[in-house]
Design an enzyme around this catalytic site. Structure first.
Site, PDB file in Angstrom:
ATOM      1  N   GLU A 110       0.821  -1.216   0.000  1.00 57.22           N
ATOM      2  CA  GLU A 110       0.000   0.000   0.000  1.00 57.22           C
ATOM      3  C   GLU A 110       0.857   1.269   0.000  1.00 57.22           C
ATOM      4  O   GLU A 110       0.484   2.276  -0.594  1.00 57.22           O
ATOM      5  CB  GLU A 110      -0.951   0.019   1.199  1.00 57.22           C
ATOM      6  CG  GLU A 110      -2.087  -0.998   1.110  1.00 57.22           C
ATOM      7  CD  GLU A 110      -1.693  -2.377   1.627  1.00 57.22           C
ATOM      8  OE1 GLU A 110      -0.509  -2.581   1.965  1.00 57.22           O
ATOM      9  OE2 GLU A 110      -2.571  -3.262   1.684  1.00 57.22           O
TER      10      GLU A 110
ATOM     11  N   MET B 178      23.592   9.834   3.452  1.00 60.16           N
ATOM     12  CA  MET B 178      23.455  11.160   4.055  1.00 60.16           C
ATOM     13  C   MET B 178      23.662  11.088   5.564  1.00 60.16           C
ATOM     14  O   MET B 178      24.279  11.965   6.166  1.00 60.16           O
ATOM     15  CB  MET B 178      22.076  11.748   3.722  1.00 60.16           C
ATOM     16  CG  MET B 178      21.899  13.193   4.146  1.00 60.16           C
ATOM     17  SD  MET B 178      23.106  14.289   3.375  1.00 60.16           S
ATOM     18  CE  MET B 178      22.213  14.834   1.924  1.00 60.16           C
TER      19      MET B 178
ATOM     20  N   PHE C 199     -11.897  -7.619  13.222  1.00 64.92           N
ATOM     21  CA  PHE C 199     -10.721  -8.028  12.449  1.00 64.92           C
ATOM     22  C   PHE C 199     -10.389  -6.970  11.398  1.00 64.92           C
ATOM     23  O   PHE C 199     -11.261  -6.506  10.679  1.00 64.92           O
ATOM     24  CB  PHE C 199     -10.991  -9.376  11.764  1.00 64.92           C
ATOM     25  CG  PHE C 199      -9.860  -9.813  10.876  1.00 64.92           C
ATOM     26  CD1 PHE C 199      -8.614 -10.117  11.424  1.00 64.92           C
ATOM     27  CD2 PHE C 199     -10.024  -9.899   9.509  1.00 64.92           C
ATOM     28  CE1 PHE C 199      -7.559 -10.497  10.599  1.00 64.92           C
ATOM     29  CE2 PHE C 199      -8.984 -10.292   8.684  1.00 64.92           C
ATOM     30  CZ  PHE C 199      -7.737 -10.590   9.232  1.00 64.92           C
ATOM     31  N   GLN C 200      -9.147  -6.577  11.347  1.00 63.30           N
ATOM     32  CA  GLN C 200      -8.636  -5.558  10.425  1.00 63.30           C
ATOM     33  C   GLN C 200      -9.377  -4.230  10.575  1.00 63.30           C
ATOM     34  O   GLN C 200      -9.552  -3.492   9.603  1.00 63.30           O
ATOM     35  CB  GLN C 200      -8.665  -6.047   8.973  1.00 63.30           C
ATOM     36  CG  GLN C 200      -7.654  -7.179   8.744  1.00 63.30           C
ATOM     37  CD  GLN C 200      -7.353  -7.444   7.284  1.00 63.30           C
ATOM     38  OE1 GLN C 200      -8.195  -7.272   6.427  1.00 63.30           O
ATOM     39  NE2 GLN C 200      -6.126  -7.899   6.997  1.00 63.30           N
TER      40      GLN C 200
ATOM     41  N   LYS D 212     -17.853  -1.326   4.685  1.00 59.62           N
ATOM     42  CA  LYS D 212     -18.104  -2.345   3.663  1.00 59.62           C
ATOM     43  C   LYS D 212     -19.588  -2.426   3.293  1.00 59.62           C
ATOM     44  O   LYS D 212     -19.929  -2.590   2.116  1.00 59.62           O
ATOM     45  CB  LYS D 212     -17.607  -3.706   4.162  1.00 59.62           C
ATOM     46  CG  LYS D 212     -17.495  -4.733   3.049  1.00 59.62           C
ATOM     47  CD  LYS D 212     -16.802  -6.005   3.525  1.00 59.62           C
ATOM     48  CE  LYS D 212     -16.673  -7.006   2.396  1.00 59.62           C
ATOM     49  NZ  LYS D 212     -16.000  -8.247   2.860  1.00 59.62           N
TER      50      LYS D 212
END
Lengths: 165, 558
Positions: free
Chosen positions: B50, B469, B112-113, B162
């Site tokens: 993602e 760096m 969940f999630q 959803k």
């Protein structure tokens, strides 16, 4: 650094969930403190008013003003404290009244502060007082000598005087 | 017509002109992915992570000026977007991030999630929406695109439960968006613009200081007109590179920590700084007390909260850079500042970006010069670190949106996925990805979609086997204690590229640099990765150490 000053912002916002979190988050994310906060619906149900008291130097206050304005759900921001205005807080005190002598005294003190008794029980009563911060603090100090059982305080609401907005 | 929330979303995205949507599928977003399945107008680009999807949407937006769109599932899908959203937010990139959310009845139940993505992203987005009913989808999408792409641009998040994706409702699309609480000021105040013109006329040592806001406002033409008309020397920040051609005699190159001595001395000597879409970032100003001490400041910015935030300003002008410059250009004339111009030219001649060959090593600056020689028209997408600074220094950008990098957040891993987005947005351009060995491996998995789509990306790794760096700072300020920066254990990136299915080349000698770049030019059926093994402990100079003034710039180690 400039002098720190107290400012009262009136923030008109869309009446939606999550808006207060955005306003509060703006302060916490920058380490600015909110001294008091009051939120309520207005006569227009789609608009809520947040009255917010904060303090800081001119630069910080300007940043707070600008960032409040930047939030998408904020309709209007007014720094009420820049002009003449009235401000009020509401205080509810539950005071212990287990001895009758004291009860009379407490009622007298409440009178001095133009308080109203809004509930009474054998061993306690609830007094409602409105006023500015100084008055409420004086009331709390005095009533504390009788024993405050519970205290609830609204935080400030304010309004500019006259027609000017 | 009744449509599911997911189908409504897809139809609305098309009406907004979205061509590509970058995403990773997952449970709570499945109805949306299903609605996208097989769609010929709106192409779904499956990424491997993602974060990569968010940078790809961001790169697409930076290269095209259009809104980039990313789609992910709830919970970990959404939290993986956070870095990409913050990256876009810091650089004011228009983006819409869509996340699936668990069913409405499970929100707040630690399902969940489940993750409160609105809460997590609140400080790093311009605005966000949680949709609990399919009826809300059309209006929210229209508002989100409007907010993301106007005013000070930025990412907007749409979190859709959803069940709201599944439920059907009447499709109604609002052609116009009118938000009473959101009216960005785009036209500058004419009195303020007149004041600015007067200051410009009076100034003896003025400079123009332009930033990424000029690119975002598509105001490059107006900026050029201002510069050509007034003949005032100009410095363009890391985020603005290309807004003004760096090949022009008035260009002083970028200012700041690794900017040109000329630009930094010019700030220190200036009596007027005209900031246009630039925000006086700490990497530009150095010690604020020593920053442009003798200069009055004019600040043109779309965001009022940006003006006066770091530096007190004499003439603030809130507005869109394009509109403001158009008005300002009507009021200005050639500035009578020959001695100052001569001084600038003298600094410019005396202190160019320069480097010295060390042994028979491949010098990173040499690679940059060679890349510039062979790819001067390319879109360059850099990552974050030393290679980013060398690219900014040695590549002479001439067009806006030619240079893409994560300047504000400084997100390592940004560039490969962003290059994918840029290439999709600009299919006729060559896209060069200049990466580091540290940053490349942070999002290396996105090589997969680049290969699958046969994108002809030129991925050039400036490999010094260090987190360069940080190593440079350790060398200069931490007594050479190289804590957690040794990347000698990285895999062979050329072989790894081949294992992925791309062309992989390794260059270890200076004489092989040019042939490899030429070879890469001829490969157009997929990405080519060149691993340039460069001098390990080369430093980026000039350098203004953190907390020092711009006048204290170090030109190199003696």
């Amino acid at each position: 650094m400039d002098k720190e000053e107290r400012h009262i912002f009136s923030v008109m916002v869309e009446n939606r969930f999550g808006v207060l979190a955005r306003v509060a988050g703006l302060f916490s994310g920058r380490g600015f403190n909110i001294d008091s906060l009051n939120v309520a619906e207005t006569h227009d149900k789609s608009v809520s008013q947040i009255t917010l008291v904060t303090h800081g130097d001119a630069q910080i206050i300007d940043q707070i003003y600008q960032h409040l304005n930047r939030l998408i759900d904020v309709i209007e921001v007014t720094d009420i404290s820049t002009g003449t205005h009235v401000e009020r807080e509401l205080l509810l005190l539950k005071i212990c009244t287990d001895d009758a002598q004291k009860r009379a005294e407490i009622l007298q003190v409440a009178e001095v502060f133009r308080g109203r008794v809004i509930d009474t029980k054998p061993a306690s009563l609830v007094v409602e007082i409105t006023g500015d911060q100084g008055k409420l603090e004086a009331a709390i100090e005095i009533f504390n000598t009788y024993g405050i059982l519970e205290l609830a305080r609204t935080g400030k609401i304010a309004m500019p005087r006259g027609n000017a907005k | 017509m009744e449509l599911s929330g997911a189908q409504t979303l897809v139809d609305c995205l098309k009406r907004e002109g979205v061509e590509y949507i970058f995403g990773v599928n997952g449970g709570a977003a499945m109805p949306i992915f299903d609605a996208l399945y097989g769609d010929s107008e709106l192409e779904l680009i499956p990424m491997r992570h993602e974060q990569g999807a968010s940078h790809a949407a961001d790169g697409y937006a930076r290269a095209t000026g259009k809104v980039g769109v990313v789609l992910a599932t709830s919970g970990p899908g959404a939290t993986n977007l956070v870095t990409g959203i913050a990256t876009a937010y810091m650089d004011s990139i228009p983006m819409v991030a869509i996340t699936g959310q668990v069913m409405t009845q499970f929100i707040g139940s630690d399902a969940f999630q489940e993750c409160d993505v609105i809460g997590v992203t609140r400080p790093i987005c311009k605005h966000s929406y949680l949709i609990k009913h399919s009826e809300e989808v059309a209006d929210v999408v229209a508002e989100a695109f409007h907010i993301a792409s106007t005013g000070k641009q930025g990412p907007v998040i749409i979190d859709i439960a959803k069940d709201a994706q599944i439920h059907k409702s009447l499709f109604q699309y609002s052609e116009t968006v009118d938000l009473r609480s959101y009216k960005p000021q785009v036209d500058g105040d004419s009195t303020q613009i007149a004041k600015a013109a007067a200051l410009i006329k009076e100034a003896k040592c003025p400079i123009l200081y332009a930033g990424g806001g000029v690119v975002l406002a598509n105001a490059s033409e107006e900026l050029r007109e201002l510069t050509y008309k007034t003949q005032i020397p100009i410095t363009v920040t890391l985020m603005g590179l290309g807004a003004f051609p760096e090949t022009h005699p008035l260009a002083m190159e970028m200012p700041g920590m690794h900017g040109s001595c000329c630009a930094n001395y010019a700030f220190t000597g200036a009596d007027l700084v005209v900031a246009i879409g630039a925000r006086f970032d700490d990497r530009v100003t150095g010690d604020l007390d020593k920053f442009a001490p003798n200069a009055k400041k004019i600040h043109i910015d779309i965001d009022p909260s940006c003006i006066g935030k770091n530096v007190p300003v004499d003439v603030p002008i809130v507005g869109d850079a394009k509109n403001v410059l158009r008005e300002l250009n009507k009021l200005v004339d050639t500035a009578d500042i020959d001695p100052w111009r001569n001084q600038i030219q003298e600094w410019k001649q005396k202190y160019p970006f320069e480097w010295t060959q060390k042994g028979n090593k491949v010098m990173p600056q040499y690679v940059m010069e060679q890349i510039y020689d062979h790819y001067s028209d390319a879109i360059v997408v850099a990552d974050v670190g030393q290679h980013q600074m060398w690219a900014a220094q040695y590549f002479k950008f001439t067009e806006p949106r030619q240079w893409l990098n994560s300047g504000g957040l400084g997100t390592m891993g940004f560039s490969l996925p962003a290059a994918i987005g840029a290439q999709l947005g600009c299919p006729d351009k060559t896209v060069v990805n200049i990466n580091g060995d540290g940053s490349y491996i942070m999002t290396i998995q996105e090589l997969v979609p680049a290969i699958t789509m046969k994108l002809p990306l030129k991925i050039f790794i400036i490999n010094n086997m260090y987190l360069g760096m940080v190593r440079q700072w350790q060398e200069l300020f931490f007594d050479k204690r190289y804590s957690a920066v040794d990347y000698h254990d990285n895999p062979d990136f050329a072989l790894l590229a081949q294992a992925f299915g791309a062309t992989g080349l390794r260059v270890e000698h200076p004489e092989d640099v040019e042939p490899a770049l030429l070879k890469a030019k001829g490969i157009d059926d997929g990405p080519v990765v060149i691993d340039f093994i460069v001098a390990e402990e080369e430093n980026v100079f000039p350098m203004v150490p953190a907390g020092k003034g711009l006048g204290d710039v170090i030109r190199g180690l003696s």
